[in-house]
Design a protein around this motif. Structure first.
Motif, PDB file in Angstrom:
ATOM      1  N   ALA A 225       6.933  16.131  10.936  1.00  0.00           N
ATOM      2  CA  ALA A 225       5.220  16.396   9.955  1.00  0.00           C
ATOM      3  C   ALA A 225       5.879  17.434   9.179  1.00  0.00           C
ATOM      4  N   PHE A 226       7.415  18.331   8.260  1.00  0.00           N
ATOM      5  CA  PHE A 226       7.539  18.824   7.502  1.00  0.00           C
ATOM      6  C   PHE A 226       7.991  18.020   7.233  1.00  0.00           C
ATOM      7  N   ASP A 227       8.706  16.955   7.136  1.00  0.00           N
ATOM      8  CA  ASP A 227       9.493  15.645   6.424  1.00  0.00           C
ATOM      9  C   ASP A 227       8.589  14.309   5.688  1.00  0.00           C
ATOM     10  N   THR A 228       7.045  14.296   6.194  1.00  0.00           N
ATOM     11  CA  THR A 228       5.751  13.463   6.343  1.00  0.00           C
ATOM     12  C   THR A 228       4.784  13.568   5.510  1.00  0.00           C
ATOM     13  N   PHE A 229       4.323  13.363   4.021  1.00  0.00           N
ATOM     14  CA  PHE A 229       2.951  13.390   4.354  1.00  0.00           C
ATOM     15  C   PHE A 229       1.983  12.459   5.125  1.00  0.00           C
ATOM     16  N   TYR A 230       1.306  13.528   6.119  1.00  0.00           N
ATOM     17  CA  TYR A 230       0.481  12.901   6.803  1.00  0.00           C
ATOM     18  C   TYR A 230      -0.975  12.693   6.545  1.00  0.00           C
ATOM     19  N   ILE A 231      -1.290  11.943   6.629  1.00  0.00           N
ATOM     20  CA  ILE A 231      -3.421  11.957   6.074  1.00  0.00           C
ATOM     21  C   ILE A 231      -3.922  13.026   7.094  1.00  0.00           C
ATOM     22  N   GLN A 232      -3.986  12.063   8.381  1.00  0.00           N
ATOM     23  CA  GLN A 232      -4.644  11.340   9.670  1.00  0.00           C
ATOM     24  C   GLN A 232      -4.124  10.711  10.109  1.00  0.00           C
ATOM     25  N   GLY A 233      -4.126  11.440  11.884  1.00  0.00           N
ATOM     26  CA  GLY A 233      -4.148  10.288  12.819  1.00  0.00           C
ATOM     27  C   GLY A 233      -2.641   9.991  12.571  1.00  0.00           C
TER      28      GLY A 233
ATOM     29  N   PRO B 197       0.884  -1.362   0.014  1.00  0.00           N
ATOM     30  CA  PRO B 197       0.324   0.036   0.097  1.00  0.00           C
ATOM     31  C   PRO B 197       0.376   1.587  -0.078  1.00  0.00           C
ATOM     32  N   GLU B 198       0.395   2.036  -0.507  1.00  0.00           N
ATOM     33  CA  GLU B 198       1.207   3.392  -0.298  1.00  0.00           C
ATOM     34  C   GLU B 198       0.317   4.048   0.393  1.00  0.00           C
ATOM     35  N   ILE B 199      -0.461   4.253   0.847  1.00  0.00           N
ATOM     36  CA  ILE B 199      -0.911   4.830   2.229  1.00  0.00           C
ATOM     37  C   ILE B 199      -0.747   3.649   3.750  1.00  0.00           C
ATOM     38  N   GLU B 200       0.649   4.346   4.491  1.00  0.00           N
ATOM     39  CA  GLU B 200       0.194   3.430   5.268  1.00  0.00           C
ATOM     40  C   GLU B 200       0.136   3.869   7.115  1.00  0.00           C
ATOM     41  N   THR B 201       0.368   2.399   8.037  1.00  0.00           N
ATOM     42  CA  THR B 201       0.539   3.542   9.157  1.00  0.00           C
ATOM     43  C   THR B 201       2.360   4.176   8.854  1.00  0.00           C
TER      44      THR B 201
ATOM     45  N   TYR C 182      -1.629   7.660  10.037  1.00  0.00           N
ATOM     46  CA  TYR C 182      -1.989   6.843   8.574  1.00  0.00           C
ATOM     47  C   TYR C 182      -0.913   8.242   7.694  1.00  0.00           C
ATOM     48  N   LEU C 183       0.253   7.949   6.425  1.00  0.00           N
ATOM     49  CA  LEU C 183       0.775   8.727   5.576  1.00  0.00           C
ATOM     50  C   LEU C 183       0.782   7.944   4.796  1.00  0.00           C
ATOM     51  N   LEU C 184       1.163   9.374   4.046  1.00  0.00           N
ATOM     52  CA  LEU C 184       1.903   8.242   2.620  1.00  0.00           C
ATOM     53  C   LEU C 184       2.942   8.352   2.719  1.00  0.00           C
ATOM     54  N   ARG C 185       3.253   7.297   2.739  1.00  0.00           N
ATOM     55  CA  ARG C 185       4.398   6.455   2.438  1.00  0.00           C
ATOM     56  C   ARG C 185       5.980   7.299   1.877  1.00  0.00           C
ATOM     57  N   SER C 186       6.954   6.820   3.051  1.00  0.00           N
ATOM     58  CA  SER C 186       7.988   7.619   1.995  1.00  0.00           C
ATOM     59  C   SER C 186       9.272   6.546   1.537  1.00  0.00           C
TER      60      SER C 186
END
Length: 340
Positions: free
Chosen positions: A155-163, A132-136, A165-169
């Protein structure tokens, strides 16, 4: 005027209209007028029920004969008009004009590069895995020995979605998922998109592609890592390509190295591309950190393994002499046609 005369008059009117008809649109109007549900022929046939039997039989026969006559004439003219139209089209066709050449499409240069990288590793016995591209945070950071205070978790170095969950780096999340679901031996590569909030410039993008690899078994050593990656570099960049390993640090491997290749532009002599050093950095690698094995439930005394990762855009830029990563994403056909 009796009905017999009326039928004759309708027939004469029909013959006049059909003789004057010159196109398919007018013919369709005539068809509706004389053969439609509201046509005079139809109305006459409906009125026969109130007439004496003898008159009804004669009048019905005459009306049907005229209606069938009209239908056959309309069908005949329809074929004539269609034939004239085809003849006209053939007459207007200039067979001496050059044909329209359709331009062939091709795979995007990044897709071509991923395919080429994959083919090399498949020939070495690796399988391809996806995730998955959306990851924990667990799969993207914690299981990879990246602690909460690590800069990449900011948060400045990773795309957090909510809680959490984030877009994998990176595609390392797939390594963790495979190890948690599979017992060794493992020999896989993981191509895919990754996301980091970098400012877009000639060498950075907020979305790019990686190919990572993982090999785990009972007797895996650092020499296996070096041998596999040396074969890959020669297969990818040419048999004369030399490789160099430099000590480095990654939280998920120990020991860790950066892999360099002799500059493909100057053959290691030193040029603008390699900043005069004769070497180009292409990927990071190392032996899997025991803490990663612990996170996935592997016995570190029983199993060893190595991992590596490379940026697809960098490999493509080096292979084709491209100096701006943004060219891959602008959909400029003048650029893309070079890779047909």
């Amino acid at each position: 005027m009796d009905l017999f005369e009326k039928i004759e008059n309708i027939k004469k009117e029909f013959e006049k209209n059909i003789d004057e008809c010159l196109d398919a649109k007018r013919l369709e109007e005539i068809r509706t007028l004389y053969l439609g549900r509201k046509s005079e022929f139809t109305q006459i046939l409906k009125s026969l029920a109130s007439l004496p039997e003898e008159t009804r039989r004669e009048l019905g026969k005459k009306a049907n004969d005229c209606k069938n006559y009209a239908a056959s004439k309309i069908e005949e003219l329809a074929k004539q008009l269609e034939s004239r139209s085809e003849d006209k089209q053939r007459a207007s066709l200039d067979v001496t004009l050059p044909g329209i050449i359709k331009k062939e499409g091709s795979l995007h240069p990044l897709t071509q590069t991923i395919s080429r990288i994959s083919d090399i590793f498949i020939s070495l016995g690796f399988a391809i895995a996806d995730g998955p591209e959306i990851e924990t945070e667990f799969y993207n950071f914690e299981a990879l020995n990246i602690p909460l205070d690590h800069p990449s978790r900011d948060a400045f170095d990773t795309f957090y979605i909510q809680g959490k969950y984030l877009l994998r780096s990176h595609t390392s999340n797939v390594q963790i998922r495979i190890m948690r679901e599979t017992e060794p031996p493992i020999q896989v590569i993981m191509p895919g998109r990754v996301y980091r909030p970098d400012a877009v410039d000639a060498s950075h993008s907020f979305m790019f592609h990686q190919v990572e690899g993982l090999m785990v078994d009972k007797k895996i050593s650092f020499s296996d890592l070096k041998g596999i990656l040396s074969i890959f570099c020669r297969s990818m960049f040419g048999e004369k390509t030399k490789t160099r390993l430099r000590p480095h640090f990654f939280p998920f491997t120990e020991p860790s190295v950066e892999i360099d290749i002799s500059c493909i532009m100057c053959s290691g002599k030193g040029c603008r591309v390699c900043s005069g050093s004769g070497w180009l950095e292409i990927m990071g690698a190392g032996m899997v950190n025991p803490k990663v094995f612990k996170a996935v439930g592997y016995d570190n005394e029983k199993y060893k393994g190595f991992a590596f990762g490379m940026g697809v855009e960098r490999i493509a830029m080096l292979s084709h002499g491209i100096d701006d990563i943004r060219l891959f994403y602008e959909n400029d056909v003048r650029f893309l046609r070079q890779f047909v």
